[in-house]
Write an enzyme that holds these catalytic residues in place. Structure first.
Site, mmCIF file in Angstrom:
data_model
loop_
_atom_site.group_PDB
_atom_site.id
_atom_site.type_symbol
_atom_site.label_atom_id
_atom_site.label_comp_id
_atom_site.label_asym_id
_atom_site.label_seq_id
_atom_site.Cartn_x
_atom_site.Cartn_y
_atom_site.Cartn_z
ATOM 1 C CG ASN A 93 45.262 15.442 31.325
ATOM 2 O OD1 ASN A 93 46.348 15.865 30.944
ATOM 3 N ND2 ASN A 93 44.338 16.221 31.876
ATOM 4 C CE1 TYR B 187 53.554 16.490 37.650
ATOM 5 C CE2 TYR B 187 55.759 16.795 36.774
ATOM 6 C CZ TYR B 187 54.397 16.818 36.600
ATOM 7 O OH TYR B 187 53.863 17.158 35.369
#
Ligand code: NAD
Length: 257
Positions: free
Chosen positions: A93, A163
């Site tokens: 995560n 990202y």
């Protein structure tokens, strides 16, 4: 009957936001969870995830972990295997977001983002799969890998090149691992959150960012960490056995519109 009774799980970056919600949900469903994060104290200064889980009478430990480190992640897996004999679920995560558009992103920002968001998922999947391959299946499944991607792995991530590229890599990696290890009984899926109300990376969303996310989201509210935790529980449970290589949107319809 709790849905993850006698199961073990590692959740990376479980001290804040989405990881914290997944850890609480899995623990509430009977799983032992190892909470792996660089820091234990949440940004808000609230009770730690470990304290919340133990106060509720559920089972967990915290281990200081940098997901960019093979030594750290393989130690997490060894820890769970030593305590409980097996690792059922690995949730990768952790993510950061550095840099900007192409011309505004430095080499260091690119490297830092890839080290956590992409290499971290590679290392987490690898460390977990090595353990899972050596353990007996429960029914058809030896173990489950759940990677947190993003809708910004499929469409452009406004002003966040590194990202978005890292998340696109997570989606691809999930498919590849699912295909390569299906015959071994390893299930590998991703979850792509839309806008979830966390202060990701310590940045409280600005009114402009919230307005943009709201304008892109058909459902009449933005997401909560618990929305992602519900999807993770589904993918961690036997209900999802014939589902592998999937990238499950939890986005209030963002990608559908
Ligand atoms: N919040 C959103 O709207 C949103 C949308 C799409 C995808 N996501 C993804 O969901 C995941 C969680 O996001 P969040 O909003 O809960 O973020 P967050 O910033 O609230 O929490 C991230 C956690 O990661 C930890 N962390 C940072 N670097 C680490 C490292 N090297 N090793 C281990 N832990 C590290 C931090 O300590 C923090 O506890 C991320 O993968 C993110 O990309 C979030």
């Amino acid at each position: 009957m709790a849905r993850l009774q006698n199961h073990t799980a590692i959740i990376t970056s479980a001290s804040n936001g989405i990881g914290r919600a997944i850890a609480l949900r899995f623990a509430s469903e009977g799983a032992y969870v190892l909470l792996a994060d660089t820091t234990e104290t949440p940004r808000t200064g609230d009770a730690t995830t470990l304290d919340l889980i133990r106060q509720a009478g559920w089972a967990a430990d915290f281990r200081q972990t940098d997901v960019a480190s093979w030594a750290n992640l393989s130690a997490c897996v060894a820890d769970v295997a030593a305590r409980h004999g097996r690792l059922d679920i690995m949730v990768n995560n952790a993510a950061i977001g550095k840099g900007g558009r192409l011309t505004d992103t430095t080499e260091d920002e690119w490297d830092d983002t890839m080290a956590v968001n992409l290499k971290g998922v590679f290392l987490g999947c690898k460390a977990a799969a090595q353990q899972m391959l050596g353990q007996e299946p429960r029914g058809e499944v030896r173990g489950r890998l759940i990677n947190i991607s993003s809708q910004h792995g499929m469409i452009s991530s406004p002003n966040h090149l590194a990202y978005g590229v890292s998340k696109a890599g997570v989606v691809y990696m999930t498919r590849q691992i699912a295909a390569d290890y299906a015959a071994d009984g390893i299930v590998c899926n991703a979850i792509a959150p839309g806008k979830i109300l966390t202060d990701m990376g310590g940045h409280v969303p600005t009114p402009d960012q919230l307005a943009y996310a709201t304008s892109r989201t058909p459902w009449p509210r933005l997401g909560q960490p618990e929305d992602v935790a519900s999807a993770a529980l589904f993918l961690a449970s036997p209900d999802a056995t014939y589902i592998t290589g999937e990238n499950l949107m939890v986005d209030g319809g963002w990608m559908a519109s």
